[in-house]
Design a protein around this motif. Sequence first.
Motif, mmCIF file in Angstrom:
data_model
loop_
_atom_site.group_PDB
_atom_site.id
_atom_site.type_symbol
_atom_site.label_atom_id
_atom_site.label_comp_id
_atom_site.label_asym_id
_atom_site.label_seq_id
_atom_site.Cartn_x
_atom_site.Cartn_y
_atom_site.Cartn_z
ATOM 1 N N TRP A 34 -8.307 18.376 26.613
ATOM 2 C CA TRP A 34 -9.937 18.269 26.961
ATOM 3 C C TRP A 34 -10.670 16.993 26.745
ATOM 4 C CZ3 TRP A 34 -14.283 18.045 23.954
ATOM 5 C CH2 TRP A 34 -15.521 17.993 24.613
ATOM 6 N N ALA A 35 -10.500 16.410 25.593
ATOM 7 C CA ALA A 35 -11.297 15.177 25.247
ATOM 8 C C ALA A 35 -10.681 14.355 26.036
ATOM 9 C CB ALA A 35 -10.791 14.912 23.698
ATOM 10 N N LEU A 36 -9.297 14.170 26.262
ATOM 11 C CA LEU A 36 -8.790 12.836 27.032
ATOM 12 C C LEU A 36 -8.948 13.164 28.590
ATOM 13 C CD1 LEU A 36 -5.332 12.680 25.484
ATOM 14 C CD2 LEU A 36 -7.223 11.098 25.256
ATOM 15 N N HIS A 37 -9.376 14.216 28.981
ATOM 16 C CA HIS A 37 -9.789 14.530 30.548
ATOM 17 C C HIS A 37 -11.346 13.979 30.541
ATOM 18 C CE1 HIS A 37 -10.509 16.443 34.091
ATOM 19 N NE2 HIS A 37 -11.518 17.048 33.613
ATOM 20 N N GLN A 38 -12.202 14.183 29.638
ATOM 21 C CA GLN A 38 -13.473 13.750 29.452
ATOM 22 C C GLN A 38 -13.495 11.967 29.621
ATOM 23 O OE1 GLN A 38 -16.008 15.867 29.484
ATOM 24 N NE2 GLN A 38 -14.723 17.267 29.779
ATOM 25 N N GLN A 39 -12.735 11.399 28.856
ATOM 26 C CA GLN A 39 -12.659 10.012 29.009
ATOM 27 C C GLN A 39 -11.121 9.651 28.811
ATOM 28 O OE1 GLN A 39 -15.191 7.948 26.447
ATOM 29 N NE2 GLN A 39 -14.107 5.913 26.601
ATOM 30 N N PRO A 40 -10.548 8.884 29.992
ATOM 31 C CA PRO A 40 -8.979 8.988 30.063
ATOM 32 C C PRO A 40 -8.460 8.128 28.763
ATOM 33 C CG PRO A 40 -10.099 8.443 32.351
ATOM 34 C CD PRO A 40 -11.239 8.564 31.363
ATOM 35 N N HIS A 41 -9.214 7.065 28.292
ATOM 36 C CA HIS A 41 -8.565 6.333 27.365
ATOM 37 C C HIS A 41 -9.303 6.236 25.830
ATOM 38 C CE1 HIS A 41 -5.736 4.309 30.176
ATOM 39 N NE2 HIS A 41 -6.938 4.261 30.904
ATOM 40 N N ARG A 42 -8.893 7.059 25.052
ATOM 41 C CA ARG A 42 -9.461 7.247 23.783
ATOM 42 C C ARG A 42 -8.732 6.871 22.639
ATOM 43 N NH1 ARG A 42 -14.646 9.682 23.912
ATOM 44 N NH2 ARG A 42 -14.586 11.138 25.829
ATOM 45 N N ARG A 43 -9.412 6.226 21.667
ATOM 46 C CA ARG A 43 -8.981 5.913 20.377
ATOM 47 C C ARG A 43 -8.907 7.078 19.408
ATOM 48 N NH1 ARG A 43 -10.964 -0.090 19.093
ATOM 49 N NH2 ARG A 43 -9.415 0.138 17.397
ATOM 50 N N PHE A 44 -7.821 6.750 18.445
ATOM 51 C CA PHE A 44 -7.662 8.103 17.500
ATOM 52 C C PHE A 44 -9.095 8.425 16.636
ATOM 53 C CE2 PHE A 44 -6.767 9.800 13.295
ATOM 54 C CZ PHE A 44 -5.601 10.550 13.532
ATOM 55 N N GLY A 45 -9.766 7.523 16.500
ATOM 56 C CA GLY A 45 -11.028 7.725 15.665
ATOM 57 C C GLY A 45 -12.158 8.544 16.675
ATOM 58 N N GLU A 46 -12.115 8.089 17.930
ATOM 59 C CA GLU A 46 -12.888 8.853 18.959
ATOM 60 C C GLU A 46 -12.437 10.341 18.968
ATOM 61 O OE1 GLU A 46 -14.214 5.435 22.148
ATOM 62 O OE2 GLU A 46 -11.934 6.027 22.111
ATOM 63 N N LEU A 47 -11.046 10.616 19.177
ATOM 64 C CA LEU A 47 -10.517 11.706 19.175
ATOM 65 C C LEU A 47 -11.236 12.574 17.963
ATOM 66 C CD1 LEU A 47 -7.016 10.937 20.738
ATOM 67 C CD2 LEU A 47 -9.046 12.281 21.954
ATOM 68 N N ARG A 48 -10.883 12.058 16.941
ATOM 69 C CA ARG A 48 -11.389 12.921 15.597
ATOM 70 C C ARG A 48 -12.644 13.053 15.681
ATOM 71 N NH1 ARG A 48 -10.944 11.892 9.890
ATOM 72 N NH2 ARG A 48 -10.909 14.143 8.911
ATOM 73 N N ARG A 49 -13.545 12.356 16.045
ATOM 74 C CA ARG A 49 -15.073 12.729 16.181
ATOM 75 C C ARG A 49 -15.361 13.699 17.141
ATOM 76 N NH1 ARG A 49 -15.018 7.221 15.149
ATOM 77 N NH2 ARG A 49 -15.420 6.544 17.448
ATOM 78 N N MET A 50 -14.604 13.870 18.171
ATOM 79 C CA MET A 50 -14.819 14.924 19.275
ATOM 80 C C MET A 50 -14.223 16.467 18.974
ATOM 81 S SD MET A 50 -13.929 12.922 23.016
ATOM 82 C CE MET A 50 -14.628 14.459 23.907
#
Length: 117
Positions: A34-50
């Motif tokens: 879901w998180a990668l669908h919201q914004q196609p390119h995510r860094r590890f820290g961004e995913l962790r915050r989401m």
Amino acid sequence: MATVNRPGAPDGHVCGIDAALEVIGGKWKVLILWALHQQPHRRFGELRRMLPGVTEKVLAAHLRELEADGIVHRESYDEVPPRVEYSLTGDGTRLNGALGPLADWGRARVLAARTTR
């Protein structure tokens, strides 16, 4: 998850849902999708915050598993400091599309449960 070879199922799966759950099983994998669908390119820290509540160890393990299954692409950039981004592959995008009706069902179920209280 180990597959068990069953008669009539050369890949060891009972059905397609069994095979899909082997890929997306676990509390966090569908939320990573879901998180990668919201914004196609995510860094590890961004995913962790989401994903409040996920540990670094679990997130890293799930990302490795999703990458091994061809669902997530990991791009490492030769920069200082190092930068790594995660995105969905074509299969990951198709899997997210298949999960859409399940998400719709879940939202409708929660809404119905709240209105009957």
